[in-house]
Design a protein around this motif. Structure first.
Motif, PDB file in Angstrom:
ATOM      1  N   PRO A  26       0.821  -1.209   0.000  1.00  0.00           N
ATOM      2  CA  PRO A  26       0.000   0.000   0.000  1.00  0.00           C
ATOM      3  C   PRO A  26       0.860   1.266   0.000  1.00  0.00           C
ATOM      4  O   PRO A  26       1.964   1.282   0.547  1.00  0.00           O
ATOM      5  CB  PRO A  26      -0.804  -0.119   1.303  1.00  0.00           C
ATOM      6  CG  PRO A  26       0.070  -0.936   2.195  1.00  0.00           C
ATOM      7  CD  PRO A  26       0.752  -1.922   1.293  1.00  0.00           C
ATOM      8  N   ALA A  29      -0.155   2.867   4.854  1.00  0.00           N
ATOM      9  CA  ALA A  29      -0.603   1.785   5.734  1.00  0.00           C
ATOM     10  C   ALA A  29      -1.279   2.371   6.969  1.00  0.00           C
ATOM     11  O   ALA A  29      -0.898   3.438   7.452  1.00  0.00           O
ATOM     12  CB  ALA A  29       0.575   0.914   6.153  1.00  0.00           C
ATOM     13  N   THR A 299      -2.619  -2.834   5.276  1.00  0.00           N
ATOM     14  CA  THR A 299      -3.313  -2.833   3.984  1.00  0.00           C
ATOM     15  C   THR A 299      -4.811  -2.911   4.243  1.00  0.00           C
ATOM     16  O   THR A 299      -5.256  -3.634   5.126  1.00  0.00           O
ATOM     17  CB  THR A 299      -2.861  -4.028   3.142  1.00  0.00           C
ATOM     18  OG1 THR A 299      -1.439  -4.008   3.008  1.00  0.00           O
ATOM     19  CG2 THR A 299      -3.493  -4.014   1.761  1.00  0.00           C
ATOM     20  N   THR A 300      -5.617  -2.202   3.475  1.00  0.00           N
ATOM     21  CA  THR A 300      -7.056  -2.237   3.706  1.00  0.00           C
ATOM     22  C   THR A 300      -7.713  -3.430   3.020  1.00  0.00           C
ATOM     23  O   THR A 300      -7.218  -3.940   2.007  1.00  0.00           O
ATOM     24  CB  THR A 300      -7.743  -0.958   3.201  1.00  0.00           C
ATOM     25  OG1 THR A 300      -7.587  -0.869   1.775  1.00  0.00           O
ATOM     26  CG2 THR A 300      -7.155   0.272   3.861  1.00  0.00           C
ATOM     27  N   SER A 303      -8.622  -2.885  -0.704  1.00  0.00           N
ATOM     28  CA  SER A 303      -7.576  -3.061  -1.716  1.00  0.00           C
ATOM     29  C   SER A 303      -7.334  -4.531  -2.027  1.00  0.00           C
ATOM     30  O   SER A 303      -6.993  -4.891  -3.158  1.00  0.00           O
ATOM     31  CB  SER A 303      -6.281  -2.386  -1.266  1.00  0.00           C
ATOM     32  OG  SER A 303      -5.733  -3.029  -0.131  1.00  0.00           O
TER      33      SER A 303
END
Length: 426
Positions: A26, A29, A299-300, A303
């Protein structure tokens, strides 16, 4: 104890994977300051600080708390309160990527750990911030120190498959990295000065258990993982006692671990890599594709879904850590933490009602309960009687935490949650 075929109760049967991919790193973060069961850590950085990959950015107190590392090189861009994969809200640090990675993409060094004293191994494990993802997500260093205090070397019980049958990560790690798993187990045994290890693997396991000449008592047990429940601590202990290994059914002298945790120990001690990435299963009937990803913390979830083509339906339901034992969440911008193993995006069914209703006496929870403990009776006794009997409290302790009662109840009563409360009553 009655057991049920796992494929009969799963609404979605995942693929068993043989490979994984690296997730995109990402650009920013979101790192939760609460990564384990012991609560929020103290942040060591402030806004606009420059951090390196692997730098410690938060910690608790001593060996018993989790250390948190930056998964990226970059700049601390802010602090927010956000939703987490376990449903809680907590404080988090935002780090915007900038600069050069010091670990990612670089050749790994190898440490000759066998000459290290046990205290040094425990310190390395503590500094790596490893969480034991078998059970309630305690820092592994905390558990090691608790056993050291007892002055009784524990039996290490290592489960090489997933407790929730919809998950496949632990089995993948055990088969893909079985040599590293056995060495990681030897490291933990040395840290605890124990010589007793039990590896529990699936009956159709395709890996191997390497020899451990430095460990005196290494045992193996195979289990039929097509039935449920079979991977909880109670089921594993029953299988060990039945085999005649360490004939006590006490939990006090046992330490339960899974493949994910043992692999993290190997990476930390042998290669010097702290706990800042996870192997995560991403799938579900609402997602275009599925697979395993190695993911940086922070990280989401959104994503990760985009890496497999996005959604086939609007507003899918998000379930973390398994379709039977997992947690439902609603925020797609929830960041990955150390205790996440799987994310399922499931189509919302019209019949799924969030509201609870009165018990309709259907008996489904009784018929599906593998321990025959009558969840509806325990629920009614707790919620509608002022004094709960000791007999019911004793019965509740036979619960195996499979959560099947919740999954089958048409009234959506919090049966498992009620039983969990009764199990804690002394």
């Amino acid at each position: 104890m009655m057991k049920i075929r796992a494929n009969e109760i799963l609404p979605y049967v995942p693929v068993r994977y043989t490979e994984m991919l690296n997730a995109f790193i990402p650009s920013e973060a979101i790192i939760s300051l609460t990564q384990d069961a012991l609560g929020q850590t103290s942040c060591l950085v402030k806004e606009n600080d420059v951090v390196t990959e692997g730098q410690i950015i938060a910690t608790g107190r001593g060996l018993r708390s989790s250390v948190i590392h930056s998964p990226l090189p970059g700049i601390v861009s802010g602090f927010i309160s956000c939703s987490m994969p376990d449903g809680r809200r907590t404080e988090a640090v935002k780090i915007k990527m900038k600069g050069e990675f010091s670990l990612f993409g670089k050749p790994k060094t190898e440490t000759i750990w066998k000459s290290f004293p046990s205290s040094s191994l425990r310190r390395i494990i503590a500094d790596a911030g490893i969480i034991n993802t078998f059970g309630k997500f305690f820092p592994l260093a905390y558990q090691l120190e608790k056993h050291i205090e007892k002055k009784i070397p524990p039996v290490l019980i290592i489960r090489m498959f997933d407790e929730d049958p919809s998950n496949t990560v632990d089995r993948f790690i055990a088969e893909k990295y079985n040599t590293q798993i056995t060495e990681g187990a030897a490291i933990i045994a040395s840290a605890l000065e124990t010589e007793d290890i039990v590896f529990v693997y699936p009956s159709d396991f395709s890996g191997t258990i390497a020899s451990l000449p430095e460990i005196k008592n290494v045992k193996t047990i195979s289990m039929d993982t097509s039935v449920y429940p079979c991977g909880g601590s109670k089921q594993l202990l029953q299988a060990i006692v039945k085999k005649g290994f360490w004939g006590t059914d006490s939990f006090d002298d046992k330490l339960f671990l899974d493949s994910s945790t043992v692999y993290s120990v190997y990476e930390a001690v042998v290669h010097g890599v702290p706990a800042m990435e996870k192997i995560i299963q991403v799938g579900g009937d609402a997602l275009v594709g599925d697979g395993l990803l190695k993911v940086r913390l922070g990280t989401t979830i959104r994503s990760l879904a985009s890496e497999y083509g996005g959604f086939e339906t609007d507003n899918p339901k998000i379930i973390i850590n398994g379709l039977l034992k997992g947690t439902n969440i609603s925020d797609y911008d929830t960041p990955i933490t150390k205790y996440v193993k799987s994310i399922f995006f499931m189509k919302n069914k019209a019949s799924m009602k969030p509201k609870s209703y009165e018990c309709i006496k259907c008996g489904r929870c009784r018929s599906i309960c593998p321990s025959n403990i009558k969840p509806d009776i325990l629920y009614s006794s707790y919620h509608f009687n002022q004094n709960i009997s000791q007999e019911y409290i004793k019965v509740a302790k036979d619960c195996t935490d499979c959560m099947l009662c919740n999954s089958t109840c048409p009234s959506r009563l919090p049966l498992y949650q009620t039983i969990s409360i009764l199990k804690e009553v002394e």
